[in-house]
Design a protein around this motif. Structure first.
Motif, mmCIF file in Angstrom:
data_model
loop_
_atom_site.group_PDB
_atom_site.id
_atom_site.type_symbol
_atom_site.label_atom_id
_atom_site.label_comp_id
_atom_site.label_asym_id
_atom_site.label_seq_id
_atom_site.Cartn_x
_atom_site.Cartn_y
_atom_site.Cartn_z
ATOM 1 N N VAL A 98 0.841 -1.199 0.000
ATOM 2 C CA VAL A 98 0.000 0.000 0.000
ATOM 3 C C VAL A 98 0.875 1.246 0.000
ATOM 4 C CG1 VAL A 98 -1.532 1.320 1.462
ATOM 5 C CG2 VAL A 98 -2.081 -1.015 0.899
ATOM 6 N N SER A 99 1.963 1.232 0.783
ATOM 7 C CA SER A 99 2.810 2.430 0.799
ATOM 8 C C SER A 99 3.486 2.626 -0.556
ATOM 9 C CB SER A 99 3.828 2.341 1.916
ATOM 10 O OG SER A 99 4.725 1.315 1.669
ATOM 11 N N GLU A 100 3.938 1.513 -1.187
ATOM 12 C CA GLU A 100 4.537 1.626 -2.518
ATOM 13 C C GLU A 100 3.535 2.139 -3.536
ATOM 14 O OE1 GLU A 100 8.358 1.043 -2.191
ATOM 15 O OE2 GLU A 100 7.473 1.038 -4.189
ATOM 16 N N TRP A 101 2.294 1.646 -3.423
ATOM 17 C CA TRP A 101 1.270 2.014 -4.402
ATOM 18 C C TRP A 101 0.932 3.493 -4.281
ATOM 19 C CZ3 TRP A 101 -0.065 0.211 -8.698
ATOM 20 C CH2 TRP A 101 -1.308 0.468 -9.279
ATOM 21 N N LYS A 102 0.887 3.990 -3.035
ATOM 22 C CA LYS A 102 0.598 5.417 -2.860
ATOM 23 C C LYS A 102 1.687 6.261 -3.502
ATOM 24 C CE LYS A 102 -2.451 5.868 1.079
ATOM 25 N NZ LYS A 102 -2.966 4.534 1.126
ATOM 26 N N LYS A 103 2.935 5.848 -3.286
ATOM 27 C CA LYS A 103 4.036 6.607 -3.908
ATOM 28 C C LYS A 103 3.913 6.574 -5.423
ATOM 29 C CE LYS A 103 8.021 5.209 -2.610
ATOM 30 N NZ LYS A 103 8.918 4.491 -1.714
ATOM 31 N N TYR A 104 3.514 5.412 -5.937
ATOM 32 C CA TYR A 104 3.418 5.260 -7.382
ATOM 33 C C TYR A 104 2.306 6.137 -7.942
ATOM 34 C CZ TYR A 104 2.876 2.894 -11.859
ATOM 35 O OH TYR A 104 2.786 2.607 -13.184
ATOM 36 N N LEU A 105 1.177 6.222 -7.205
ATOM 37 C CA LEU A 105 0.067 7.054 -7.679
ATOM 38 C C LEU A 105 0.463 8.532 -7.678
ATOM 39 C CD1 LEU A 105 -3.100 5.452 -6.125
ATOM 40 C CD2 LEU A 105 -2.188 5.230 -8.407
ATOM 41 N N GLU A 106 1.235 8.907 -6.638
ATOM 42 C CA GLU A 106 1.677 10.304 -6.625
ATOM 43 C C GLU A 106 2.577 10.595 -7.816
ATOM 44 O OE1 GLU A 106 1.757 10.531 -1.811
ATOM 45 O OE2 GLU A 106 3.615 10.799 -2.958
ATOM 46 N N TYR A 107 3.457 9.631 -8.115
ATOM 47 C CA TYR A 107 4.352 9.796 -9.257
ATOM 48 C C TYR A 107 3.552 9.893 -10.546
ATOM 49 C CZ TYR A 107 7.535 8.164 -12.900
ATOM 50 O OH TYR A 107 8.242 8.007 -14.064
#
Lengths: 143, 108
Positions: A98-107
């Motif tokens: 989930v933390s990786e996915w949030k970073k990816y969505l921000e990117y």
């Protein structure tokens, strides 16, 4: 010394009259040698042999079954242990994802902010179910 | 710190595979509710974001259980975890340590 001096007989005229020196049988001949078959008819009957074989086979198969039972119990123990620790491992992986996915969505939002009509975040499949991300971008260490 | 340590410097349990398989039977009994709730949530919806809270429950339960086990019977647990680490989580090769561990910290 020559044979003529060893084996001579008095009054010998030539070597051709020397007494014979041969290897031969003892006087009276050798003892008789048995060469006839003597295979006895005693011992277990056919039925006895068959029953012994069947008994050994049945006992062996029974032991195989017992061994399989033991091995199955060991495997069950291993699988049960894996079943109990599955939730915590999955929970830890979920947090990380989930933390990786949030970073990816921000990117993604940052990259596509100038594109009109781009709904950032998940524009994945239409079936309504959640699918894990298909590209290998999120785990470059694995791929 | 050795790779087969069960706790780190401050007494918090490290959930390595050896530690988890060593305490698997305890987890299966003491954290069954949280595990079942998490698995049901996952079956409903595999999205990880939806089951985060239940996952945190599971983690809390298991880590608390590991700490409790290590406090109640540290030596037996360390021996069992060391044996599991040495034999790569093979139950049949660690029966002695398993019996000592279950006698000291009963399965209840």
């Amino acid at each position: 010394m020559t044979e003529a001096m060893i084996r001579n007989k008095p009054g010998m005229a030539s070597v051709k009259d020397m007494p014979l020196l041969q290897d031969g049988p003892p006087p009276g001949g050798f003892a008789p040698v048995r060469y006839a078959r003597r295979i006895s008819n005693t011992g277990p009957s056919a039925m006895a042999i068959f029953l012994t074989f069947s008994g050994a086979f049945a006992w062996g198969m029974y032991q195989v079954g017992q061994g399989n039972k033991i091995r199955r119990a060991l495997k069950e123990e291993k699988y049960a242990a894996r079943r109990t620790i599955l939730p915590i491992l999955q929970a830890e992986e979920d947090e990380r994802f989930v933390s990786e996915w949030k970073k990816y969505l921000e990117y993604e939002a940052d990259v596509m902010k100038d594109v009109p009509g781009w709904k950032v975040g998940e524009n994945v499949y239409n079936s309504g179910r959640w699918m894990p991300p298909a590209t290998g971008e999120l785990r470059p260490d694995v791929w | 710190m050795a790779a087969n340590a069960a706790v780190d410097g401050t007494g918090n349990p490290i959930p390595t595979s050896a530690v988890l398989t060593a305490s698997a039977k305890h987890i299966g009994i003491r954290c069954m509710q949280e595990n079942m709730a998490f698995l049901k949530c996952k079956k409903n919806d595999p999205n990880p974001e939806k089951c985060l809270e239940k996952g945190r429950e599971v983690t809390r339960c298991v880590l608390g259980l590991l700490k409790d086990l290590h406090q109640r019977c540290p030596k037996e647990m360390d021996a069992y975890v060391g044996c599991m680490y040495y034999y790569t989580n093979e139950f049949d090769l660690c029966r002695k340590e398993q019996e000592a561990f279950e006698k000291a910290c009963p399965l209840k």
